[in-house]
Design a protein around this motif. Structure first.
Motif, short mmCIF file in Angstrom:
data_model
loop_
_atom_site.label_atom_id
_atom_site.label_comp_id
_atom_site.label_asym_id
_atom_site.label_seq_id
_atom_site.Cartn_x
_atom_site.Cartn_y
_atom_site.Cartn_z
N GLN A 1 0.83 -1.20 0.00
CA GLN A 1 0.00 0.00 0.00
C GLN A 1 0.87 1.26 0.00
O GLN A 1 2.05 1.21 0.38
N PRO A 2 0.31 2.40 -0.42
CA PRO A 2 1.11 3.63 -0.43
C PRO A 2 1.73 3.97 0.91
O PRO A 2 2.86 4.46 0.96
N ASN A 3 1.01 3.71 2.01
CA ASN A 3 1.59 4.00 3.32
C ASN A 3 2.81 3.13 3.60
O ASN A 3 3.73 3.53 4.33
N ASP A 4 2.85 1.92 3.01
CA ASP A 4 4.03 1.07 3.16
C ASP A 4 5.25 1.69 2.48
O ASP A 4 6.38 1.60 2.99
N LEU A 5 5.04 2.31 1.33
CA LEU A 5 6.15 2.92 0.61
C LEU A 5 6.68 4.15 1.35
O LEU A 5 7.89 4.37 1.42
N ILE A 6 5.78 4.94 1.91
CA ILE A 6 6.21 6.07 2.74
C ILE A 6 7.02 5.56 3.93
O ILE A 6 8.08 6.09 4.29
N CYS A 7 6.53 4.51 4.57
CA CYS A 7 7.23 3.92 5.71
C CYS A 7 8.59 3.40 5.31
O CYS A 7 9.60 3.59 6.02
N LEU A 8 8.67 2.75 4.15
CA LEU A 8 9.94 2.21 3.68
C LEU A 8 10.94 3.34 3.44
O LEU A 8 12.13 3.22 3.81
#
Length: 253
Positions: free
Chosen positions: A98-105
């Motif tokens: 999900q997009p929030n995963d990419l921000i977190c990464l």
């Protein structure tokens, strides 16, 4: 200094996102966007964004190569583990595409890059969160040029998280200043780090930002909190906090 900056954070007097992102009615083209694997996103987005921003220099390439990833199996919040010199930082997080995963990464990879560039030197929590938030902004800036649809999806997530960092977490910090005996919460570092990251991203050169990532325990001294404390806008609303002396360790915690 925290007492001088925090009222401006809480009142919205300081810029809360880069000016290039400040345009209304951004609608992601695909609200159900599903990203590829964590490793693919690391290679296709985050590495390219950081190398594009800092330049293809050996130190950045080495810092990005020397990162390990581990699945977060117990559901705890994502984190980056530093086991000391001669080891690689380990990013521990789940991945649902999900997009929030990419921000977190991007956030956690920036922590790992900071660890590698500083030679595993200790960095005060607030400063290392500035570096991590800069990682998010570098990714967003790169996507703004190279992938408008994904940029829009991530910006929506970033803005939602901004509300928490500059709202709930700012209240944690304000409460801690009002009551010095209140328990320490790591989230107290986020509000000022978030605002500072925006300022640094807007005003510093990539070379100067790399120097920050490399600076270790001296990082806080490089950050212009005095400048933010003096920042004034027409929209500024005064929010007074009790005056008390701020110890050095409070500034760097």
């Amino acid at each position: 200094m925290i007492q001088d900056v925090l009222p401006r954070v809480r009142s919205g007097a300081l810029p809360q996102e880069p000016t290039r992102f400040c345009f209304p009615a951004i609608k992601p083209q695909n609200s159900r966007l599903l990203l590829t694997s964590r490793q693919a996103c690391f290679c296709e987005y985050i590495k390219l964004a950081l190398i594009s921003f800092f330049g293809n220099v050996n130190s950045i390439g080495d810092a990005l190569t020397e990162i390990e990833f581990c699945n977060n199996l117990n559901g705890s919040i994502p984190y980056t583990r530093d086991d000391g010199p001669k080891t690689s930082p380990v990013v521990v997080m789940g991945w649902q595409g999900q997009p929030n995963d990419l921000i977190c990464l991007a956030h956690e990879v920036a922590h790992a890059v900071q660890i590698n560039l500083s030679g595993h030197a200790f960095m005060p929590p607030m400063a290392r969160e500035v570096c991590a938030f800069l990682g998010e902004l570098v990714l967003l800036g790169w996507l703004h040029t190279h992938d408008k649809a994904l940029f829009a999806s991530l910006l929506r997530v970033w803005r939602t998280e901004n509300e928490r960092y500059l709202g709930e977490h700012a209240e944690f910090l304000a409460a801690g200043l009002l009551k010095p005996t209140a328990p320490y919460k790591y989230a107290m570092n986020y509000p000022l780090a978030r605002i500072m990251a925006v300022h640094v991203f807007e005003n510093w050169s990539p070379k100067r930002i790399m120097d920050l990532f490399s600076s270790g325990q001296n990082a806080v001294q490089l950050l212009p909190f005095e400048l933010l404390a003096k920042f004034e806008t027409a929209a500024h609303l005064a929010i007074d906090l009790p005056k008390k002396s701020v110890k050095k360790e409070e500034l760097t915690a």
